[in-house]
Design a protein around this motif. Structure first.
Motif, PDB file in Angstrom:
ATOM      1  N   ASP A  46       0.831  -1.209   0.000  1.00  0.00           N
ATOM      2  CA  ASP A  46       0.000   0.000   0.000  1.00  0.00           C
ATOM      3  C   ASP A  46       0.861   1.254   0.000  1.00  0.00           C
ATOM      4  O   ASP A  46       0.528   2.248  -0.656  1.00  0.00           O
ATOM      5  N   LYS A  47       1.989   1.237   0.698  1.00  0.00           N
ATOM      6  CA  LYS A  47       2.890   2.392   0.712  1.00  0.00           C
ATOM      7  C   LYS A  47       3.525   2.603  -0.658  1.00  0.00           C
ATOM      8  O   LYS A  47       3.653   3.732  -1.128  1.00  0.00           O
ATOM      9  N   GLN A  48       3.921   1.506  -1.311  1.00  0.00           N
ATOM     10  CA  GLN A  48       4.494   1.623  -2.655  1.00  0.00           C
ATOM     11  C   GLN A  48       3.450   2.133  -3.641  1.00  0.00           C
ATOM     12  O   GLN A  48       3.736   2.980  -4.484  1.00  0.00           O
ATOM     13  N   ALA A  49       2.233   1.640  -3.517  1.00  0.00           N
ATOM     14  CA  ALA A  49       1.156   2.105  -4.401  1.00  0.00           C
ATOM     15  C   ALA A  49       0.873   3.585  -4.173  1.00  0.00           C
ATOM     16  O   ALA A  49       0.609   4.328  -5.127  1.00  0.00           O
ATOM     17  N   THR A  50       0.943   4.026  -2.927  1.00  0.00           N
ATOM     18  CA  THR A  50       0.723   5.440  -2.620  1.00  0.00           C
ATOM     19  C   THR A  50       1.815   6.301  -3.242  1.00  0.00           C
ATOM     20  O   THR A  50       1.537   7.349  -3.835  1.00  0.00           O
ATOM     21  N   ALA A  51       3.063   5.880  -3.128  1.00  0.00           N
ATOM     22  CA  ALA A  51       4.167   6.637  -3.730  1.00  0.00           C
ATOM     23  C   ALA A  51       4.004   6.714  -5.245  1.00  0.00           C
ATOM     24  O   ALA A  51       4.194   7.784  -5.844  1.00  0.00           O
ATOM     25  N   ASP A  52       3.632   5.621  -5.878  1.00  0.00           N
ATOM     26  CA  ASP A  52       3.417   5.617  -7.329  1.00  0.00           C
ATOM     27  C   ASP A  52       2.252   6.522  -7.712  1.00  0.00           C
ATOM     28  O   ASP A  52       2.326   7.257  -8.701  1.00  0.00           O
ATOM     29  N   ARG A  53       1.170   6.472  -6.939  1.00  0.00           N
ATOM     30  CA  ARG A  53      -0.012   7.292  -7.227  1.00  0.00           C
ATOM     31  C   ARG A  53       0.311   8.774  -7.117  1.00  0.00           C
ATOM     32  O   ARG A  53      -0.053   9.577  -7.977  1.00  0.00           O
ATOM     33  N   VAL A  54       1.024   9.150  -6.067  1.00  0.00           N
ATOM     34  CA  VAL A  54       1.363  10.566  -5.864  1.00  0.00           C
ATOM     35  C   VAL A  54       2.283  11.063  -6.973  1.00  0.00           C
ATOM     36  O   VAL A  54       2.066  12.143  -7.535  1.00  0.00           O
ATOM     37  N   SER A  55       3.298  10.283  -7.333  1.00  0.00           N
ATOM     38  CA  SER A  55       4.211  10.730  -8.396  1.00  0.00           C
ATOM     39  C   SER A  55       3.486  10.829  -9.734  1.00  0.00           C
ATOM     40  O   SER A  55       3.708  11.781 -10.495  1.00  0.00           O
ATOM     41  N   SER A  56       2.599   9.894 -10.021  1.00  0.00           N
ATOM     42  CA  SER A  56       1.824   9.959 -11.263  1.00  0.00           C
ATOM     43  C   SER A  56       0.912  11.170 -11.280  1.00  0.00           C
ATOM     44  O   SER A  56       0.785  11.847 -12.308  1.00  0.00           O
ATOM     45  N   THR A  57       0.288  11.453 -10.135  1.00  0.00           N
ATOM     46  CA  THR A  57      -0.611  12.597 -10.047  1.00  0.00           C
ATOM     47  C   THR A  57       0.150  13.894 -10.257  1.00  0.00           C
ATOM     48  O   THR A  57      -0.310  14.787 -10.979  1.00  0.00           O
ATOM     49  N   ILE A  58       1.296  14.019  -9.635  1.00  0.00           N
ATOM     50  CA  ILE A  58       2.091  15.252  -9.786  1.00  0.00           C
ATOM     51  C   ILE A  58       2.482  15.451 -11.249  1.00  0.00           C
ATOM     52  O   ILE A  58       2.294  16.534 -11.814  1.00  0.00           O
ATOM     53  N   VAL A  59       3.009  14.411 -11.870  1.00  0.00           N
ATOM     54  CA  VAL A  59       3.466  14.544 -13.252  1.00  0.00           C
ATOM     55  C   VAL A  59       2.292  14.813 -14.196  1.00  0.00           C
ATOM     56  O   VAL A  59       2.371  15.682 -15.062  1.00  0.00           O
ATOM     57  N   SER A  60       1.180  14.117 -14.012  1.00  0.00           N
ATOM     58  CA  SER A  60       0.058  14.317 -14.934  1.00  0.00           C
ATOM     59  C   SER A  60      -0.632  15.664 -14.715  1.00  0.00           C
ATOM     60  O   SER A  60      -1.058  16.302 -15.680  1.00  0.00           O
ATOM     61  N   ASN A  61      -0.743  16.131 -13.476  1.00  0.00           N
ATOM     62  CA  ASN A  61      -1.440  17.391 -13.206  1.00  0.00           C
ATOM     63  C   ASN A  61      -0.573  18.626 -13.439  1.00  0.00           C
ATOM     64  O   ASN A  61      -1.094  19.686 -13.770  1.00  0.00           O
ATOM     65  N   SER A  97       2.341  23.431   2.922  1.00  0.00           N
ATOM     66  CA  SER A  97       2.738  22.850   4.209  1.00  0.00           C
ATOM     67  C   SER A  97       2.538  21.336   4.151  1.00  0.00           C
ATOM     68  O   SER A  97       1.883  20.816   3.242  1.00  0.00           O
ATOM     69  N   THR A  98       3.062  20.639   5.134  1.00  0.00           N
ATOM     70  CA  THR A  98       2.939  19.185   5.175  1.00  0.00           C
ATOM     71  C   THR A  98       1.477  18.750   5.230  1.00  0.00           C
ATOM     72  O   THR A  98       1.073  17.824   4.524  1.00  0.00           O
ATOM     73  N   SER A  99       0.668  19.409   6.047  1.00  0.00           N
ATOM     74  CA  SER A  99      -0.746  19.035   6.145  1.00  0.00           C
ATOM     75  C   SER A  99      -1.495  19.333   4.846  1.00  0.00           C
ATOM     76  O   SER A  99      -2.381  18.580   4.451  1.00  0.00           O
ATOM     77  N   ASP A 100      -1.125  20.409   4.140  1.00  0.00           N
ATOM     78  CA  ASP A 100      -1.753  20.710   2.856  1.00  0.00           C
ATOM     79  C   ASP A 100      -1.389  19.666   1.800  1.00  0.00           C
ATOM     80  O   ASP A 100      -2.222  19.289   0.971  1.00  0.00           O
ATOM     81  N   VAL A 101      -0.166  19.203   1.825  1.00  0.00           N
ATOM     82  CA  VAL A 101       0.255  18.154   0.888  1.00  0.00           C
ATOM     83  C   VAL A 101      -0.515  16.871   1.183  1.00  0.00           C
ATOM     84  O   VAL A 101      -1.000  16.194   0.268  1.00  0.00           O
ATOM     85  N   ARG A 120      -4.006  17.416  -0.109  1.00  0.00           N
ATOM     86  CA  ARG A 120      -4.053  17.479  -1.578  1.00  0.00           C
ATOM     87  C   ARG A 120      -4.013  16.103  -2.214  1.00  0.00           C
ATOM     88  O   ARG A 120      -4.679  15.853  -3.216  1.00  0.00           O
ATOM     89  N   PHE A 121      -3.234  15.189  -1.643  1.00  0.00           N
ATOM     90  CA  PHE A 121      -3.113  13.844  -2.208  1.00  0.00           C
ATOM     91  C   PHE A 121      -3.963  12.815  -1.479  1.00  0.00           C
ATOM     92  O   PHE A 121      -3.839  11.617  -1.727  1.00  0.00           O
ATOM     93  N   ASN A 122      -4.830  13.276  -0.578  1.00  0.00           N
ATOM     94  CA  ASN A 122      -5.799  12.425   0.117  1.00  0.00           C
ATOM     95  C   ASN A 122      -5.114  11.241   0.811  1.00  0.00           C
ATOM     96  O   ASN A 122      -5.478  10.082   0.607  1.00  0.00           O
ATOM     97  N   LEU A 123      -4.120  11.553   1.639  1.00  0.00           N
ATOM     98  CA  LEU A 123      -3.375  10.513   2.347  1.00  0.00           C
ATOM     99  C   LEU A 123      -3.995  10.248   3.707  1.00  0.00           C
ATOM    100  O   LEU A 123      -4.448  11.159   4.392  1.00  0.00           O
ATOM    101  N   SER A 124      -3.973   9.002   4.112  1.00  0.00           N
ATOM    102  CA  SER A 124      -4.456   8.654   5.446  1.00  0.00           C
ATOM    103  C   SER A 124      -3.470   9.177   6.489  1.00  0.00           C
ATOM    104  O   SER A 124      -2.306   9.442   6.203  1.00  0.00           O
ATOM    105  N   ARG A 125      -3.911   9.305   7.692  1.00  0.00           N
ATOM    106  CA  ARG A 125      -3.114   9.924   8.753  1.00  0.00           C
ATOM    107  C   ARG A 125      -1.783   9.211   9.036  1.00  0.00           C
ATOM    108  O   ARG A 125      -0.764   9.858   9.202  1.00  0.00           O
ATOM    109  N   PRO A 126      -1.739   7.889   9.098  1.00  0.00           N
ATOM    110  CA  PRO A 126      -0.444   7.276   9.428  1.00  0.00           C
ATOM    111  C   PRO A 126       0.580   7.332   8.290  1.00  0.00           C
ATOM    112  O   PRO A 126       1.758   7.120   8.517  1.00  0.00           O
TER     113      PRO A 126
END
Length: 164
Positions: free
Chosen positions: A59-74, A96-100, A103-109
């Motif tokens: 799930d952490k690897q998928a999150t990293a891939d999703r965020v990088s794809s979102t940044i590049v595509s947007n 800020s960290t909380s805004d990031v 923005r990427f809809n990350l869970s708290r942990p």
């Protein structure tokens, strides 16, 4: 009548026992090669299975891939893929960290760090998100063109997204 031997081989002294094609040396050599081969294969197993074992969850690897794809595509300029819009990229790294996290809809942990660095990794130009506190992180890397810092990303930079 004369007694005839049952088998012709009994007459000559050769037979199933005396006419073997395998000697003890052949047997020892064959077994030795087999054992060495098995040892080599078994010694390779940690190396063969190593790339598939990770302490970081999928799930952490998928999150990293999703965020990088979102940044590049947007943030990419429409006519030039992987060429990030300068203003949008500056705005991303000013969050800020909380805004990031929002923005990427990350869970708290989940913790996130986005870094823009030189292709060879020698210098970091921009970073946003949490400070890296662990050695084991899920990493997604993209090669991008951006004019955030003058001359530092020539010809390109590496955008590294880490989650843990």
């Amino acid at each position: 009548m004369r007694d005839m031997p049952k088998y012709a081989s009994q007459q000559t002294g050769h037979g199933p026992r005396g006419d073997r094609g395998q000697t003890l040396q052949d047997y020892v050599l064959g077994i030795s090669i087999f054992i060495v081969g098995i040892f080599i294969v078994l010694s390779m197993f940690p190396g063969l299975l190593g790339p598939f074992h990770s302490d970081i969850g999928r799930d952490k690897q998928a999150t990293a891939d999703r965020v990088s794809s979102t940044i590049v595509s947007n943030l990419s300029v429409p006519e030039q893929p992987n060429h990030l819009n300068t203003t949008a990229t500056r705005n991303l790294f000013a969050l800020s960290t909380s805004d990031v996290r929002t923005r990427f809809n990350l869970s708290r942990p989940t913790q996130l760090n986005v870094t823009l660095e030189a292709l060879n990794g020698s210098a970091q130009f921009e970073t946003v998100g949490d400070g890296i506190t662990r050695n084991q992180t899920a990493i997604s890397t993209r090669i991008v063109h951006v004019n955030v810092t003058s001359g530092n990303c020539d010809p390109a930079c590496r955008m590294v997204v880490r989650t843990w």
